[in-house]
Design an enzyme around this catalytic site. Structure first.
Site, mmCIF file in Angstrom:
data_model
loop_
_atom_site.group_PDB
_atom_site.id
_atom_site.type_symbol
_atom_site.label_atom_id
_atom_site.label_comp_id
_atom_site.label_asym_id
_atom_site.label_seq_id
_atom_site.Cartn_x
_atom_site.Cartn_y
_atom_site.Cartn_z
ATOM 1 N N HIS A 21 0.821 -1.216 0.000
ATOM 2 C CA HIS A 21 0.000 0.000 0.000
ATOM 3 C C HIS A 21 0.852 1.262 0.000
ATOM 4 O O HIS A 21 0.336 2.358 -0.207
ATOM 5 C CB HIS A 21 -0.890 -0.016 1.245
ATOM 6 N N ASN A 79 -6.920 6.425 4.567
ATOM 7 C CA ASN A 79 -8.349 6.743 4.452
ATOM 8 C C ASN A 79 -8.666 8.230 4.518
ATOM 9 O O ASN A 79 -9.768 8.638 4.145
ATOM 10 C CB ASN A 79 -9.133 6.024 5.560
ATOM 11 N N ASP A 104 -0.858 2.244 -5.345
ATOM 12 C CA ASP A 104 -0.895 0.812 -5.657
ATOM 13 C C ASP A 104 -2.207 0.478 -6.373
ATOM 14 O O ASP A 104 -3.226 1.127 -6.149
ATOM 15 C CB ASP A 104 -0.769 -0.008 -4.376
ATOM 16 N N ASN A 125 -9.142 3.511 -0.986
ATOM 17 C CA ASN A 125 -9.584 4.528 -0.024
ATOM 18 C C ASN A 125 -8.814 5.833 -0.110
ATOM 19 O O ASN A 125 -9.347 6.899 0.205
ATOM 20 C CB ASN A 125 -9.513 3.971 1.399
#
Length: 199
Positions: A21, A79, A104, A125
């Site tokens: 991520h 997020n 990613d 997100n």
């Protein structure tokens, strides 16, 4: 001349540094390394910032044609990345069309790279948060393929796990290529960069 904002998406702190991520952070770090510049954490900015310039010769260049580039690594966790992006855009006067999000991408196999303008967030997100904060999805994206999780592993667990040691060398090449793609986007425009880097 317009200011470019390169947003490397990821989660802050050493726990997440090697995770799939966090490839966006890895690309931002590579661009800062090329520019021989460091990140700082200005008060109220909600992210780590590196200010530099770019010319046709590459990032860190100087001269009359040098474009201002701000590298951003949000400290808000994935997020809420949009909060840091909105702060940076307001402070530097950056329009959404001058924002480049590096992230990613589960729907691309590892080793593949795609550049595009706009589109949905595809369950990411970080992108969802940026779209919400900017009020538009019309920003540039550099999508770095990480592939789908094996077997029945949950995507959330997969993205929050490190790249295996077996792909470390290839990962370094992919980070390098994504950084090249960012430079091409700024210097040559989307279409030319897509022709050179989309795979």
């Amino acid at each position: 001349m317009a200011v470019w904002l390169l947003v490397g998406l990821g989660n802050p702190g050493p726990t997440y540094a090697s995770h799939r991520h966090n490839v966006g952070f890895m690309v931002a770090d590579e661009l800062a390394r090329r520019a021989a510049a460091g990140f700082t954490a200005p008060r109220g900015m909600r992210g780590e910032i590196c200010e530099t310039r770019m010319t046709a010769a590459g990032i860190g260049g100087i001269g009359a044609d040098a474009q201002r580039v701000v590298l951003l690594k949000p400290r808000t966790y994935m997020n809420d990345s949009g909060a840091a992006v909105a702060k940076a855009c307001a402070y530097y006067g950056v329009k959404p069309a001058q924002v480049i999000a590096v992230h990613d991408e589960l729907d691309l196999d590892f080793g593949r790279l795609r550049l595009k303008l706009g589109g949905g967030d595809n369950g990411h997100n970080g992108l969802k948060s940026i779209r919400s904060s900017l009020g538009t999805g019309d920003f540039l994206r550099v999508r770095i393929g990480i592939g789908r999780p094996p077997g029945r592993q949950a995507p959330a667990d997969f993205v929050l796990s490190p790249f295996p040691a077996s792909v470390r060398e290839e990962l370094a090449l992919e980070i390098d290529r994504a950084a090249d793609a960012v430079e091409a986007l700024i210097n040559s425009g989307l279409e030319a960069a897509q022709n050179s880097f989309n795979s």
